[in-house]
Design an enzyme around this catalytic site. Structure first.
Site, short mmCIF file in Angstrom:
data_model
loop_
_atom_site.label_atom_id
_atom_site.label_comp_id
_atom_site.label_asym_id
_atom_site.label_seq_id
_atom_site.Cartn_x
_atom_site.Cartn_y
_atom_site.Cartn_z
N LYS A 265 32.25 84.58 40.96
CA LYS A 265 32.96 84.94 39.74
C LYS A 265 33.76 83.73 39.20
CE LYS A 265 33.24 89.88 40.92
NZ LYS A 265 34.14 91.05 41.09
N ASN B 254 38.46 88.66 42.73
CA ASN B 254 38.02 88.70 44.14
C ASN B 254 36.79 87.85 44.43
OD1 ASN B 254 36.19 90.25 42.82
ND2 ASN B 254 36.48 92.10 44.03
N ARG C 255 26.92 92.22 50.93
CA ARG C 255 28.15 93.03 50.84
C ARG C 255 29.05 92.77 52.06
NH1 ARG C 255 29.39 96.02 46.21
NH2 ARG C 255 30.36 97.62 47.50
N PHE D 209 40.66 99.65 35.16
CA PHE D 209 40.44 98.22 35.38
C PHE D 209 39.24 97.67 34.60
CE2 PHE D 209 38.23 100.38 38.93
CZ PHE D 209 36.96 99.81 38.86
N TYR E 95 28.51 96.36 34.47
CA TYR E 95 29.56 97.20 35.07
C TYR E 95 29.63 98.59 34.43
CZ TYR E 95 31.60 93.43 37.93
OH TYR E 95 31.83 92.47 38.90
N HIS F 81 30.64 88.89 43.64
CA HIS F 81 29.99 90.19 43.41
C HIS F 81 28.76 90.27 44.29
CE1 HIS F 81 27.98 93.55 41.40
NE2 HIS F 81 26.89 92.82 41.45
N ARG G 131 35.94 87.42 50.62
CA ARG G 131 37.16 87.96 50.00
C ARG G 131 38.35 87.86 50.95
NH1 ARG G 131 34.18 93.16 47.13
NH2 ARG G 131 33.53 92.09 45.22
N GLU H 124 20.34 95.01 38.14
CA GLU H 124 21.19 93.85 37.85
C GLU H 124 20.36 92.56 37.73
OE1 GLU H 124 24.23 93.86 40.89
OE2 GLU H 124 25.05 95.78 40.20
N THR I 54 36.20 95.64 48.88
CA THR I 54 36.67 95.52 47.49
C THR I 54 38.19 95.39 47.43
OG1 THR I 54 34.81 96.92 46.82
CG2 THR I 54 36.57 96.59 45.20
N1 UDP Z 1 38.14 96.11 40.50
C1 UDP Z 1 39.46 96.11 40.08
N2 UDP Z 1 40.29 97.12 40.50
C2 UDP Z 1 39.84 98.13 41.30
C3 UDP Z 1 38.52 98.14 41.71
C4 UDP Z 1 37.68 97.11 41.29
O1 UDP Z 1 39.88 95.22 39.34
O2 UDP Z 1 40.65 99.02 41.63
C5 UDP Z 1 37.22 95.02 40.05
C6 UDP Z 1 36.90 94.01 41.16
O3 UDP Z 1 36.74 92.73 40.56
C7 UDP Z 1 35.58 94.57 41.67
C8 UDP Z 1 34.91 95.05 40.37
O4 UDP Z 1 36.00 95.59 39.63
O5 UDP Z 1 34.81 93.57 42.34
C9 UDP Z 1 33.86 96.12 40.56
O6 UDP Z 1 34.38 97.17 41.33
P1 UDP Z 1 33.51 97.83 42.50
O7 UDP Z 1 34.22 99.06 42.93
O8 UDP Z 1 32.09 97.97 42.05
O9 UDP Z 1 33.65 96.75 43.68
P2 UDP Z 1 32.58 95.76 44.33
O10 UDP Z 1 31.23 96.42 44.28
O11 UDP Z 1 32.64 94.47 43.55
O12 UDP Z 1 33.08 95.55 45.73
MG MG Z 2 30.25 97.35 42.71
#
Ligand code: UDP
Ligand code: MG
Length: 136
Positions: A9, A112, A85, A57, A49, A115, A102, A126, A91
């Site tokens: 990112k 974070n 992952r 968010f 997204y 992705h 992370r 994607e 996350t």
């Molecule tokens: N995010 C955020 N606040 C939250 C959850 C997610 O800002 O409470 C952001 C964060 O950058 C995250 C992205 O939104 O990577 C997508 O969220 P997701 O739940 O899909 O997490 P990921 O798959 O990236 O772990």
């Molecule tokens: Mg996600």
């Protein structure tokens, strides 16, 4: 063979972490199939997204992700989706363990660093969005 989409990112690119992050994926045996540096459009990010549309968010997330260049890559390997992952880490910033990207580099749940697609189906969707020219 399974493929997945990983993204360094904008915060990760600004901090010079592309090499460090790619090394972690390659160390685990994942192979780089395609990659590009690009500042993603709002349109692409809203599709990427779409599952988060309406969440508090969502808007800050799109602003952050469009704030500068990202490094998007297609990685291939057995269990590629799950491995990326796992290497990325949880996350929530407080759940991301040391040893994960992370856990080692992120100090915010929003900013974070990386992705990773969350399923084989998401990965397909994607990759088609980010690499429409790619034939796998
Ligand atoms: N995010 C955020 N606040 C939250 C959850 C997610 O800002 O409470 C952001 C964060 O950058 C995250 C992205 O939104 O990577 C997508 O969220 P997701 O739940 O899909 O997490 P990921 O798959 O990236 O772990
Ligand atoms: Mg996600």
């Amino acid at each position: 063979m399974e493929v997945t989409l990983a993204i360094v990112k904008p915060d990760g690119v600004k901090r010079g972490l592309i090499g460090e992050i790619l090394k972690r994926y390659e160390n685990k045996g994942l192979r780089l199939k395609a990659a590009k540096v690009v500042t993603p459009s709002i349109e692409l990010l809203e599709k990427h997204y779409e599952e988060h549309k309406g969440k508090p968010f969502f808007k800050p997330l799109i602003e952050y992700m469009s704030s500068g260049p990202v490094f998007a890559m297609v990685l291939e390997g057995e269990n590629a989706v799950k491995l990326v992952r796992m290497i990325n880490g949880a996350t929530k910033v407080e759940d991301a363990l040391p040893g994960t990207i992370r856990g080692d580099f992120a100090s915010s749940t929003t900013y974070n660093v990386v992705h990773g697609s969350d399923s084989v189906e998401s990965a397909k969707r994607e990759i088609a969005l980010w690499f429409p020219e790619l034939i796998l």
